[in-house]
Design a protein around this motif. Structure first.
Motif, PDB file in Angstrom:
ATOM      1  N   UNK A  55      -0.645  -7.528  14.422  1.00 22.40           N
ATOM      2  CA  UNK A  55      -1.642  -7.551  13.342  1.00 22.40           C
ATOM      3  C   UNK A  55      -0.980  -7.089  12.047  1.00 22.40           C
ATOM      4  N   UNK A  56      -1.463  -7.562  10.909  1.00 24.47           N
ATOM      5  CA  UNK A  56      -0.939  -7.043   9.644  1.00 24.47           C
ATOM      6  C   UNK A  56      -1.082  -5.519   9.626  1.00 24.47           C
ATOM      7  N   UNK A  57      -0.008  -4.839   9.267  1.00 23.58           N
ATOM      8  CA  UNK A  57       0.007  -3.383   9.380  1.00 23.58           C
ATOM      9  C   UNK A  57       0.508  -2.733   8.111  1.00 23.58           C
ATOM     10  N   UNK A  58      -0.244  -1.748   7.654  1.00 25.19           N
ATOM     11  CA  UNK A  58       0.157  -0.911   6.536  1.00 25.19           C
ATOM     12  C   UNK A  58       0.246   0.516   7.055  1.00 25.19           C
ATOM     13  N   UNK A  59       1.412   1.103   6.958  1.00 23.05           N
ATOM     14  CA  UNK A  59       1.615   2.499   7.329  1.00 23.05           C
ATOM     15  C   UNK A  59       1.489   3.310   6.046  1.00 23.05           C
ATOM     16  N   UNK A  60       0.591   4.290   6.052  1.00 26.13           N
ATOM     17  CA  UNK A  60       0.370   5.126   4.871  1.00 26.13           C
ATOM     18  C   UNK A  60       0.737   6.558   5.226  1.00 26.13           C
ATOM     19  N   UNK A  61       1.586   7.153   4.402  1.00 24.36           N
ATOM     20  CA  UNK A  61       1.924   8.565   4.564  1.00 24.36           C
ATOM     21  C   UNK A  61       1.687   9.280   3.245  1.00 24.36           C
ATOM     22  N   UNK A  81       6.697  -5.410  13.385  1.00 24.43           N
ATOM     23  CA  UNK A  81       7.024  -6.656  12.687  1.00 24.43           C
ATOM     24  C   UNK A  81       6.121  -6.905  11.474  1.00 24.43           C
ATOM     25  N   UNK A  82       6.747  -7.089  10.319  1.00 21.90           N
ATOM     26  CA  UNK A  82       6.022  -7.433   9.097  1.00 21.90           C
ATOM     27  C   UNK A  82       5.272  -6.285   8.449  1.00 21.90           C
ATOM     28  N   UNK A  83       5.389  -5.091   8.979  1.00 18.10           N
ATOM     29  CA  UNK A  83       4.637  -3.961   8.419  1.00 18.10           C
ATOM     30  C   UNK A  83       5.256  -3.509   7.110  1.00 18.10           C
ATOM     31  N   UNK A  84       4.428  -2.863   6.300  1.00 15.22           N
ATOM     32  CA  UNK A  84       4.942  -2.228   5.095  1.00 15.22           C
ATOM     33  C   UNK A  84       4.468  -0.789   5.076  1.00 15.22           C
ATOM     34  N   UNK A  85       5.179   0.016   4.304  1.00 15.21           N
ATOM     35  CA  UNK A  85       4.902   1.443   4.238  1.00 15.21           C
ATOM     36  C   UNK A  85       4.669   1.858   2.799  1.00 15.21           C
ATOM     37  N   UNK A  86       3.636   2.675   2.593  1.00 16.19           N
ATOM     38  CA  UNK A  86       3.322   3.230   1.285  1.00 16.19           C
ATOM     39  C   UNK A  86       3.216   4.742   1.436  1.00 16.19           C
ATOM     40  N   UNK A  87       3.880   5.454   0.539  1.00 14.26           N
ATOM     41  CA  UNK A  87       3.747   6.905   0.488  1.00 14.26           C
ATOM     42  C   UNK A  87       2.895   7.263  -0.714  1.00 14.26           C
ATOM     43  N   UNK A  88       1.867   8.048  -0.479  1.00 17.47           N
ATOM     44  CA  UNK A  88       0.983   8.479  -1.559  1.00 17.47           C
ATOM     45  C   UNK A  88       1.446   9.831  -2.075  1.00 17.47           C
ATOM     46  N   UNK A  89       1.847   9.863  -3.331  1.00 15.31           N
ATOM     47  CA  UNK A  89       2.326  11.091  -3.950  1.00 15.31           C
ATOM     48  C   UNK A  89       1.235  12.151  -3.961  1.00 15.31           C
ATOM     49  N   UNK A  95      -4.441  11.603   4.014  1.00 12.60           N
ATOM     50  CA  UNK A  95      -4.223  10.963   2.709  1.00 12.60           C
ATOM     51  C   UNK A  95      -5.425  10.148   2.265  1.00 12.60           C
ATOM     52  N   UNK A  96      -6.167   9.586   3.216  1.00 16.19           N
ATOM     53  CA  UNK A  96      -7.337   8.788   2.852  1.00 16.19           C
ATOM     54  C   UNK A  96      -8.441   9.625   2.217  1.00 16.19           C
ATOM     55  N   UNK A  97      -8.437  10.926   2.477  1.00 10.81           N
ATOM     56  CA  UNK A  97      -9.394  11.840   1.855  1.00 10.81           C
ATOM     57  C   UNK A  97      -8.734  12.517   0.653  1.00 10.81           C
ATOM     58  N   UNK A  98      -7.527  13.007   0.875  1.00 13.74           N
ATOM     59  CA  UNK A  98      -6.786  13.761  -0.138  1.00 13.74           C
ATOM     60  C   UNK A  98      -6.561  12.940  -1.401  1.00 13.74           C
ATOM     61  N   UNK A  99      -6.213  11.704  -1.262  1.00 10.99           N
ATOM     62  CA  UNK A  99      -5.965  10.799  -2.399  1.00 10.99           C
ATOM     63  C   UNK A  99      -6.701   9.477  -2.144  1.00 10.99           C
ATOM     64  N   UNK A 100      -8.024   9.583  -2.064  1.00 13.05           N
ATOM     65  CA  UNK A 100      -8.864   8.452  -1.668  1.00 13.05           C
ATOM     66  C   UNK A 100      -8.666   7.222  -2.549  1.00 13.05           C
ATOM     67  N   UNK A 101      -8.632   7.390  -3.851  1.00 21.98           N
ATOM     68  CA  UNK A 101      -8.487   6.231  -4.744  1.00 21.98           C
ATOM     69  C   UNK A 101      -7.140   5.544  -4.552  1.00 21.98           C
ATOM     70  N   UNK A 102      -6.081   6.316  -4.442  1.00 20.50           N
ATOM     71  CA  UNK A 102      -4.752   5.752  -4.226  1.00 20.50           C
ATOM     72  C   UNK A 102      -4.672   5.081  -2.868  1.00 20.50           C
ATOM     73  N   UNK A 103      -5.311   5.672  -1.878  1.00 20.94           N
ATOM     74  CA  UNK A 103      -5.340   5.075  -0.543  1.00 20.94           C
ATOM     75  C   UNK A 103      -6.033   3.719  -0.578  1.00 20.94           C
ATOM     76  N   UNK A 104      -7.187   3.668  -1.216  1.00 21.20           N
ATOM     77  CA  UNK A 104      -7.939   2.405  -1.311  1.00 21.20           C
ATOM     78  C   UNK A 104      -7.131   1.373  -2.087  1.00 21.20           C
ATOM     79  N   UNK A 105      -6.488   1.766  -3.159  1.00 21.98           N
ATOM     80  CA  UNK A 105      -5.678   0.834  -3.938  1.00 21.98           C
ATOM     81  C   UNK A 105      -4.521   0.289  -3.131  1.00 21.98           C
ATOM     82  N   UNK A 106      -3.956   1.097  -2.251  1.00 23.05           N
ATOM     83  CA  UNK A 106      -2.826   0.661  -1.442  1.00 23.05           C
ATOM     84  C   UNK A 106      -3.220  -0.365  -0.392  1.00 23.05           C
ATOM     85  N   UNK A 107      -4.465  -0.278   0.035  1.00 23.87           N
ATOM     86  CA  UNK A 107      -4.923  -1.190   1.083  1.00 23.87           C
ATOM     87  C   UNK A 107      -5.460  -2.446   0.455  1.00 23.87           C
TER      88      UNK A 107
END
Length: 107
Positions: A55-61, A81-89, A95-107
């Protein structure tokens, strides 16, 4: 210590009501259930299964996450396979709570 891993210091300072709700949830959890969950997570190693994810995969840290570090996020994404990774500063483990707007923008 759990709350400190879940949320960055800046989030804890800026959003005390949110942190309080999570703390209340945590302390109302039966200790034996929480410990058992932590034990399972500590022993689980599904790294060998990551290549089966199709499945399309986004790893968020979060850059401040001591549990799943950005380096570990890179490792996870490279094994899927095909995954991408985003680190939220400035984000910690939730992270989805701590930096909710950045998390939503990344997805």
């Amino acid at each position: 210590a759990t709350i400190d891993r879940w949320f960055s210091a800046s989030f804890r300072d800026a959003q005390p009501a949110v942190v309080t709700r999570f703390r209340e949830m945590l302390v109302s959890t039966p200790p034996e259930g929480y410990v058992a969950c932590c034990d399972v997570l500590a022993d689980a190693d599904l790294t060998g299964e990551l290549g089966r994810i199709d499945a399309p995969t986004l790893v968020v840290t979060g850059s401040e996450d001591p549990t799943i570090t950005p380096a570990r996020g890179d490792e996870l994404a490279s094994a899927i396979p095909g995954a991408r990774h985003v680190t939220l500063d400035g984000a910690a483990h939730l992270a989805n709570v701590d930096r909710a707007n950045a998390f939503t923008a990344a997805t």
